[in-house]
Design an enzyme around this catalytic site. Sequence first.
Site: not given
Length: 256
Positions: A14, A17, A157, A187-188, A190, A193-194
């Site tokens: 949490a 992102g 991943y 999701p595709g 986004v 911070e990924f």
Amino acid sequence: MTKLTDKIVLITGASAGIGEATARAFAREGAKLILVARREEKLATLAKELEEKHQTETLVIPLNLREFKQVEVSLKNLPVDWREVDILVNNAGLVRGLQKLYTMDSEDWHEVIDVNVKALIAVTNSIVPGMVERGEGHIINLGSIAGRESYPNGAVYCATKFAVRAISRGLKMDLNETPIRVTSIDPGLVETEFSVVRFKGDKEKAKAPYQGITALRGEDIADAIVWSASRPAHVNISEMLIFPTAQASSTQVHRE
Ligand code: NAP
């Protein structure tokens, strides 16, 4: 509609992102939030903001989800007022590097598997027994398009997100004789911070996946999560695949 007022929602990851946006979206609906991540300060700042804006009650739990024993101890012993978790959002996750599997550093692939798969199981196993006992609950897992098609230089991943998909489907079967719902949100691209985490802080490299497109924002995914949670009790949104308009698959992205 399922009303979300006063529902207890536990969100992992949490502090940034999608998870942070999801906390804001549930707070707007009047839910109470349990916020989990490593960065306690970020969680505390978010909790303060939500309390000021929406009078949200929050419980901040700083945790490294790779410490599985600690995860179980903390989540199985929540304070009495927070024990009856209605909605669990298994969101924390990450990727490391963009490289061929056989060149990956072992610490990187251990971390990705630990957080994306093992921690998700540890959190689920800590929270779902209470839901079963009470005969209500909803588990929302963050999958990915990477859990439906592999892409080059992302094998580990993708493997973890294939695992999340298997877990979401299998868990639904395990819970099918109960009213508990299970949803996978996939999701595709986004923009969060990924990518910065993927490239270990290299912000220039991190921008590349989002260049020339309008990527999804955390809020777009939060919207889908809250929508799924607010369907009537007899409606289970099993899975949702969400792309930016410019994306058609893991590998096909139209860039201006
Ligand atoms: P993000 O901005 O990097 O946020 C990831 C969150 O996970 C952070 O709050 C982070 O918190 C937490 N986390 C990571 N490792 C942790 C650990 N060891 N212990 C506790 N918390 C940990 O990424 P995001 O894009 O929001 O990703 C959220 C989920 O969506 C992930 O499962 C990801 O795989 C999935 N997803 C993302 C995309 C995308 O394009 N961004 C696409 C498909 C699916 P701390 O660092 O504070 O611990």
